[in-house]
Design a protein around this motif. Structure first.
Motif, mmCIF file in Angstrom:
data_model
loop_
_atom_site.group_PDB
_atom_site.id
_atom_site.type_symbol
_atom_site.label_atom_id
_atom_site.label_comp_id
_atom_site.label_asym_id
_atom_site.label_seq_id
_atom_site.Cartn_x
_atom_site.Cartn_y
_atom_site.Cartn_z
ATOM 1 N N ARG A 1 51.185 39.964 50.811
ATOM 2 C CA ARG A 1 50.191 40.319 49.496
ATOM 3 C C ARG A 1 49.103 39.585 49.531
ATOM 4 N NH1 ARG A 1 52.635 39.295 44.523
ATOM 5 N NH2 ARG A 1 51.400 40.857 43.615
ATOM 6 N N LYS A 2 49.298 38.081 50.132
ATOM 7 C CA LYS A 2 47.964 37.081 49.817
ATOM 8 C C LYS A 2 47.048 37.468 50.997
ATOM 9 C CE LYS A 2 50.476 33.383 47.666
ATOM 10 N NZ LYS A 2 50.930 32.052 47.547
ATOM 11 N N MET B 1 45.095 40.659 50.076
ATOM 12 C CA MET B 1 44.014 40.156 49.026
ATOM 13 C C MET B 1 42.761 39.533 49.918
ATOM 14 S SD MET B 1 44.394 37.670 45.933
ATOM 15 C CE MET B 1 44.462 36.086 46.952
ATOM 16 N N SER C 1 41.019 51.531 47.902
ATOM 17 C CA SER C 1 42.301 51.298 47.053
ATOM 18 C C SER C 1 42.912 52.499 46.435
ATOM 19 C CB SER C 1 41.954 49.982 46.182
ATOM 20 O OG SER C 1 40.951 50.523 45.314
ATOM 21 N N PRO D 1 45.783 43.686 45.113
ATOM 22 C CA PRO D 1 45.074 42.532 45.375
ATOM 23 C C PRO D 1 44.624 41.842 43.992
ATOM 24 C CG PRO D 1 43.904 44.291 46.731
ATOM 25 C CD PRO D 1 44.980 44.969 45.982
ATOM 26 N N THR E 1 47.873 40.585 42.987
ATOM 27 C CA THR E 1 48.476 39.192 43.582
ATOM 28 C C THR E 1 47.504 38.168 42.961
ATOM 29 O OG1 THR E 1 48.689 40.538 45.398
ATOM 30 C CG2 THR E 1 48.262 38.093 45.810
#
Length: 198
Positions: free
Chosen positions: A87-88, A91, A154, A175, A178
């Motif tokens: 996830r990070k 992002m 997205s 993103p 997160t």
């Protein structure tokens, strides 16, 4: 569902309007900043992700397509999508790529008119022309184009994920989700697990 909350379901209209207006005038893409700033402010003030769960126009589109129109397979998404590292990483990749493209484009435009730049970058041939763009400084117009392109990418990713898995599987690696989770307290984790099961 209580009457006072039924209007939440219709927020998908905002996404349709955003993409439609952007096709007629790319400067409308600046409206997308509302969906970036609002969840951040909400996360800071409320210490939760209530915007993501209740007011995010993207999630309402996915609810409409996945639940009401039954286009989702309702399968559990892969575990790696909700893993913190993925996830990070996604992002930073998402925002970093958009910023890099924006800066690179600014360096290469030289003294070309803004309208000419946008037409050359935009790959879709539309039956109308972009008007009144040259009156806007190129950095502002190009930022709008970068934002609009990122929103399209997205949206495509979220719809593909919705079709393959649960309607709101996109929320597992969104993103903005997160980013707001990093702002909020640990109680967000429980809310996220609940949302992903919907």
């Amino acid at each position: 569902m209580p009457k006072q909350k039924r209007w939440h379901r219709h927020l998908w209209i905002i996404s349709i309007l955003y993409f439609s207006l952007g096709l007629f005038n790319i400067l409308f893409a600046w409206l997308g900043l509302i969906c970036i700033v609002t969840p951040i402010i909400s996360a800071i003030m409320k210490n939760d992700k209530s915007f993501c769960y209740n007011y995010c126009p993207r999630s309402k589109v996915l609810d409409l397509l996945g639940h009401r129109l039954k286009l989702s397979r309702h399968k559990a998404p892969p575990a790696f999508l909700s893993h913190p590292w993925f996830r990070k990483g996604f992002m930073f990749l998402f925002f970093g790529t958009a910023f890099t493209i924006y800066c690179t484009t600014l360096i290469r435009i030289g003294g070309r008119p803004t309208q000419e730049i946008l037409i050359s970058l935009w790959q879709f041939h539309l039956p109308w022309t972009v008007r009144h763009i040259n009156a806007v400084p190129p950095p502002l117009a190009l930022f709008a184009l970068s934002s609009y392109s990122a929103m399209i990418v997205s949206m495509i990713l979220s719809i593909v994920t919705m079709l393959l898995y649960r309607p709101r599987s996109w929320c597992a690696y969104c993103p903005m989700g997160t980013l707001t989770q990093s702002i909020c307290a640990d109680n967000v984790k429980e809310q996220m697990k609940k949302a992903q099961k919907e």
